[in-house]
Scaffold this active site. Structure first.
Site, mmCIF file in Angstrom:
data_model
loop_
_atom_site.group_PDB
_atom_site.id
_atom_site.type_symbol
_atom_site.label_atom_id
_atom_site.label_comp_id
_atom_site.label_asym_id
_atom_site.label_seq_id
_atom_site.Cartn_x
_atom_site.Cartn_y
_atom_site.Cartn_z
ATOM 1 C CE1 TYR A 1 -4.239 1.290 -0.141
ATOM 2 C CE2 TYR A 1 -3.745 2.446 1.893
ATOM 3 C CZ TYR A 1 -4.572 2.225 0.813
ATOM 4 O OH TYR A 1 -5.738 2.953 0.691
ATOM 5 C CE LYS B 1 -7.594 5.820 1.290
ATOM 6 N NZ LYS B 1 -8.651 6.667 0.676
HETATM 7 N N1 LIG Z 1 -11.036 -0.664 -2.955
HETATM 8 C C1 LIG Z 1 -10.591 -0.814 -1.723
HETATM 9 O O1 LIG Z 1 -10.084 -1.869 -1.342
HETATM 10 C C2 LIG Z 1 -10.726 0.319 -0.748
HETATM 11 C C3 LIG Z 1 -10.624 0.064 0.624
HETATM 12 C C4 LIG Z 1 -10.733 1.112 1.526
HETATM 13 C C5 LIG Z 1 -10.922 2.397 1.056
HETATM 14 N N2 LIG Z 1 -11.009 2.611 -0.316
HETATM 15 C C6 LIG Z 1 -11.196 4.003 -0.757
HETATM 16 O O2 LIG Z 1 -12.469 4.131 -1.349
HETATM 17 C C7 LIG Z 1 -12.436 5.251 -2.225
HETATM 18 C C8 LIG Z 1 -13.045 4.851 -3.568
HETATM 19 O O3 LIG Z 1 -12.244 3.895 -4.203
HETATM 20 P P1 LIG Z 1 -12.824 2.627 -4.968
HETATM 21 O O4 LIG Z 1 -12.212 1.439 -4.338
HETATM 22 O O5 LIG Z 1 -14.279 2.708 -5.106
HETATM 23 O O6 LIG Z 1 -12.108 2.740 -6.408
HETATM 24 P P2 LIG Z 1 -12.525 3.513 -7.752
HETATM 25 O O7 LIG Z 1 -11.349 3.406 -8.649
HETATM 26 O O8 LIG Z 1 -13.814 3.002 -8.261
HETATM 27 O O9 LIG Z 1 -12.718 5.002 -7.248
HETATM 28 C C9 LIG Z 1 -11.651 5.923 -7.099
HETATM 29 C C10 LIG Z 1 -12.170 7.224 -7.641
HETATM 30 O O10 LIG Z 1 -11.234 8.297 -7.458
HETATM 31 C C11 LIG Z 1 -11.484 9.183 -8.510
HETATM 32 N N3 LIG Z 1 -10.394 10.138 -8.710
HETATM 33 C C12 LIG Z 1 -9.072 9.876 -8.896
HETATM 34 N N4 LIG Z 1 -8.410 11.038 -9.092
HETATM 35 C C13 LIG Z 1 -9.333 12.043 -9.006
HETATM 36 C C14 LIG Z 1 -9.278 13.460 -9.139
HETATM 37 N N5 LIG Z 1 -8.123 14.098 -9.388
HETATM 38 N N6 LIG Z 1 -10.427 14.172 -8.989
HETATM 39 C C15 LIG Z 1 -11.607 13.546 -8.744
HETATM 40 N N7 LIG Z 1 -11.723 12.216 -8.625
HETATM 41 C C16 LIG Z 1 -10.599 11.469 -8.754
HETATM 42 C C17 LIG Z 1 -11.647 8.264 -9.729
HETATM 43 O O11 LIG Z 1 -12.332 8.939 -10.766
HETATM 44 C C18 LIG Z 1 -12.482 7.161 -9.131
HETATM 45 O O12 LIG Z 1 -13.856 7.403 -9.348
HETATM 46 C C19 LIG Z 1 -10.982 5.709 -2.301
HETATM 47 O O13 LIG Z 1 -10.774 6.752 -1.360
HETATM 48 C C20 LIG Z 1 -10.245 4.467 -1.845
HETATM 49 O O14 LIG Z 1 -8.955 4.744 -1.338
HETATM 50 C C21 LIG Z 1 -10.936 1.607 -1.202
#
Ligand SMILES: NC(=O)c1ccc[n+]([C@@H]2O[C@H](COP(=O)([O-])OP(=O)(O)OC[C@H]3O[C@@H](n4cnc5c(N)ncnc54)[C@H](O)[C@@H]3O)[C@@H](O)[C@H]2O)c1
Length: 255
Positions: free
Chosen positions: A154, A161
């Site tokens: 990570y 984060k």
């Molecule tokens: N997938 C996992 O395992 C997980 C676990 C815990 C937390 N998260 C968090 O959840 C959130 C959503 O991620 P996800 O897993 O749904 O993946 P995802 O790829 O579907 O979503 C990530 C989003 O970030 C957006 N993004 C990136 N750069 C950007 C910018 N400059 N301006 C606006 N938007 C931007 C992308 O368009 C995308 O929609 C993130 O904060 C991620 O860190 C994910």
């Protein structure tokens, strides 16, 4: 049937694919009675295509959270559509490839800065951009991956984060007097686009196969979406600066 978001107007960022956590938050929010507006990055056409799979239509606005012009015009565009906002979902994360996958010791600051800007500072930028439309009772909800620990692969998303979690507490502190809450959901691994872009993400996800007290399904973002909707609702009226874990219980396991 009445829902826990009846009559609420919610802005949701981060809908990119059907696997996006934000897509499930948007779907559940609509099912619970909310009117939803989406923001899109990198292209509105991608988000518009996915938005067609939601139960109800949702308007899409382009938003790169690092683009000040986009941030400045956001409130005006949302106001024209919805008038005001009762909730904002920050579901945004990004780190360049050299900031992930075991390169922690060699990552250049430029890449760290990008990760911090997009993944942590943007919670403040987005909240401030939406602040003119929010009043007492409104809620901001973001997504974290437990920053108390050093995880495999990570890398610099970990410090990003940690910064996001601290930013949420400071926003909660400063917006509390306006009656605006700010909370995070700390989700376990979900097989989204963001997750797949982390080299070796399956090593990280494997931790859940052995340590999660509750069975964890990486293909199911709905439990996380449910917690987002709950935090947006009136059912957490005095909770702010909080991090709710939706991780099957991994965060509290000693071994
Ligand atoms: N997938 C996992 O395992 C997980 C676990 C815990 C937390 N998260 C968090 O959840 C959130 C959503 O991620 P996800 O897993 O749904 O993946 P995802 O790829 O579907 O979503 C990530 C989003 O970030 C957006 N993004 C990136 N750069 C950007 C910018 N400059 N301006 C606006 N938007 C931007 C992308 O368009 C995308 O929609 C993130 O904060 C991620 O860190 C994910």
């Amino acid at each position: 049937m009445s829902g826990i978001l009846d009559g609420k107007r919610i802005l949701i960022t981060g809908v990119l694919m059907e696997s996006s956590i934000a897509f499930h938050a948007a779907k559940l929010a609509q099912e619970q009675g909310a009117e939803v507006i989406l923001t899109a990055f990198p292209r509105p056409t991608l988000t518009e295509r996915i938005a067609k799979k939601l139960p109800k239509p949702a308007k899409v606005i382009e938003l790169d959270v690092t683009n000040q012009e986009h941030l400045d015009r956001l409130a005006g565009l949302v106001k024209d559509e919805l008038g005001s906002l009762d909730g904002v979902v920050h579901s945004i994360g990004f780190a360049p490839q050299d900031a992930l996958g075991g390169n922690f010791l060699n990552t250049p600051f430029e890449s760290v800065a990008t990760a911090m800007h997009v993944s942590a500072f943007s919670l403040k930028s987005l909240t401030m951009a939406c602040r003119p439309l929010m009043s007492s009772g409104a809620a901001v909800v973001g997504l974290t991956f437990d920053a108390q620990f050093a995880w495999p692969q990570y890398d610099w998303m970990g410090p990003a984060k940690a910064a996001l979690e601290a930013t949420s507490r400071y926003l909660a502190r400063d917006l509390g007097k306006e009656g605006i809450r700010c909370n995070l959901v700390s989700a376990g691994p979900i097989g989204s686009m963001a997750a797949k872009s982390i080299p070796g993400f399956t090593d990280l996800a494997d931790v859940w196969n052995t340590r999660s007290p509750l069975e964890w399904n990486m293909a199911d973002p709905e439990p996380t979406g449910r917690a987002i909707v709950a935090l947006l609702s009136d059912w957490f009226p005095k909770t702010t600066g909080e991090i709710v874990h939706v991780d099957g219980g991994v965060h509290m396991m000693g071994a």
